[in-house]
Design an enzyme around this catalytic site. Structure first.
Site, PDB file in Angstrom:
ATOM      1  CB  ALA A 289      -0.885  -0.009   1.232  1.00  0.00           C
ATOM      2  CB  CYS A 290       2.614   2.952  -2.193  1.00  0.00           C
ATOM      3  SG  CYS A 290       3.457   1.365  -1.969  1.00  0.00           S
ATOM      4  CB  THR A 291       0.622   7.859  -0.784  1.00  0.00           C
ATOM      5  OG1 THR A 291      -0.140   7.146   0.188  1.00  0.00           O
ATOM      6  CG2 THR A 291      -0.168   9.062  -1.259  1.00  0.00           C
TER       7      THR A 291
ATOM      8  CD  GLU B  27       0.265   4.482  -5.016  1.00  0.00           C
ATOM      9  OE1 GLU B  27      -0.694   4.673  -4.251  1.00  0.00           O
ATOM     10  OE2 GLU B  27       1.413   4.891  -4.789  1.00  0.00           O
TER      11      GLU B  27
END
Length: 477
Positions: free
Chosen positions: A2-4, A95
């Site tokens: 999980a990334c931004t 992502e």
């Protein structure tokens, strides 16, 4: 994972550079130790074999040296995460994004394909521009497929490109407009696409060759009035998105365009649960590295959703923060203009939870990096930037009220002193071709960062110790 992600075009940035940035977050309940290293062409195998999917892919000749953020503990693959190669091309992958059953039913994910473990190593050493990155990865996806839905960013000194996978074997990509910033919170992001360009000159839009047929045969286009919106076609708008993803897009948009739109109140243009928050914005002012770091460190400061707020509010902590506890590393790949060629590529790195850490710039055109960045193992240690950062994270979170002031001063001190060092070494590099200056600069940057980090750890530990619940005010004398 999980990334931004945040992407910044060259006309949207403060200095004419392009920037691609991503929080590389571990899955729930995991804390993946990361290190920063340089991978040389001779380190690469002739045939790449994935640990997770076991796919085998022959690698071409002519590989370039590149930086990488691999897992510090071996056994699950490289997971190179982000890097800049010798041609000053940056890449961050991946992502994790969302999809929907219509897409996954039409083109199922490929169990034996490629994924986040593999993508940087398969692509970054073999490209000389951001656009080339899209083209190479597109061919790999069409041939081998992917077992997960992913978004990937590329940048060089002129362009930024964003690419998203569709099902197992399809993909779509757009060039980020020079004056725009892109915000990506674990959802399928692209909200507009020009098929005429993609199947014509391909200047701003690219995609897999059969994408139009794939959409038509599977009735995937749900748009009105002939307007094609890839997010509506390929993405998701679930209840979990409205807790996990869209609030992050809302906060990022709010920071980039605070007055152009209404973000709160009864007549808000966008709320934390809006499905139509734009993929890209023209920011209201030029975007700096510090802006990117702040946004990617957010836990909804200044809103009712801040989990550290003193006021009791039922909305406190209900949304997934951007700066989350399980970030392994945040990297900003910045490709600059107006500096010597060898100094163009800078990777700004922040280990651990971005909320309570600082960011450090590192020159990328080097053959090795300082041990403070590379010598990381699974064991906690105060000898490297990763574990020092993790220690500051945990202590500050537990004693936020008394420790946060030390972290804020730490963040300002490191970036201020780092910018002074960049200015010094950029100037020296303009006067000589001595490439050893880059490694000297990185050592100086790490020496400074280690000193400031140690001082801050001392202060945060003292604040935490004074706040222990078994403390007692009566002295022993």
């Amino acid at each position: 994972m999980a990334c931004t992600t945040i992407l910044v075009g060259k006309a949207a940035s403060y200095d004419g550079s392009t920037m691609i940035a991503r929080n590389d977050d571990s899955g729930s309940g995991h804390f993946t130790a990361k290190k920063f290293t340089v991978i040389h062409p001779e380190d690469l195998p002739k045939t790449y074999r994935s640990v997770l999917s076991h796919v085998e892919i022959p690698l071409p000749e002519g590989a370039l040296r590149f930086t990488a953020m691999p897992n510090a503990v071996e056994g699950k693959g490289i997971w190179a995460a982000s890097g800049v190669n010798a041609a000053n091309v940056g890449m961050t992958a991946t992502e994790t994004i969302t999809s929907n059953p219509r897409v996954l039913g039409a083109d199922p994910l490929a169990a034996g394909g490629i994924g986040e473990e593999d993508i940087v190593l398969l692509v970054l050493p073999y490209i000389h521009s951001a656009r080339e990155g899209v083209v190479r990865l597109g061919k790999l996806l069409e041939q081998h497929g992917t077992y997960e839905s992913n978004g990937i960013a590329f940048n060089d000194d002129k362009e930024v490109w964003w690419m998203e996978t569709i099902g197992g074997h399809h993909w779509i990509a757009r060039r980020v407009a020079d004056d725009e910033c892109v915000i990506m919170p674990n959802q399928f992001g692209l909200d507009r696409f020009d098929f005429a360009d993609a199947f014509g000159e391909g200047r701003e839009n690219l995609c897999s060759g059969d994408l139009k047929t794939f959409i038509a045969e599977n009735h995937l286009d749900t748009g009105n009035d002939g307007v094609f919106n890839p997010r509506n076609c390929f993405g998701s708008h679930t209840d979990s998105d409205h807790v996990y993803n869209t609030p992050r897009a809302w906060f990022m948009g709010k920071m980039l365009c605070p007055t152009r739109y209404r973000w709160e109140g009864e007549h808000a243009d966008f709320t934390p649960t809006s499905d139509n928050i734009p993929w890209s914005f023209v920011p209201e002012r030029k975007v700096t590295v510090e802006d990117v770091k702040y946004i990617l460190s957010s836990y909804y400061q200044g809103t009712p959703y801040n989990p550290y707020a003193k006021a009791e509010d039922p909305r406190k902590g209900i949304y997934r923060p951007i700066g989350i506890n399980r970030t392994g590393v945040m990297a900003i790949c910045q490709i600059r203009n107006g500096v010597p060629e060898k100094a163009k590529g800078i990777e700004w790195i922040c280990f651990g939870s971005t909320s309570f850490n600082t960011v450090l710039p590192v020159y990328t055109q080097v053959s090795r990096l300082p041990k403070y960045l590379t010598d990381v193992t699974e064991d906690v240690s105060t000898d490297n930037f990763y574990w020092n950062s993790r220690l500051i994270n945990a202590l500050t979170d537990a004693h936020y009220g008394t420790a946060i002031v030390h972290v804020e001063r730490y963040q300002a001190a490191v970036v201020s002193k780092a910018r002074a060092l960049l200015r010094e070494y950029d100037g020296r590099l303009a006067e000589t071709e001595d490439e050893t200056l880059l490694e000297q600069a990185n050592e100086a940057l790490c020496t400074m960062a280690k000193q400031e980090t140690t001082k801050t750890l001392n202060k945060v530990l003292l604040a935490a110790s004074q706040g222990m619940k078994n403390g007692y005010s009566r002295g022993d004398n």
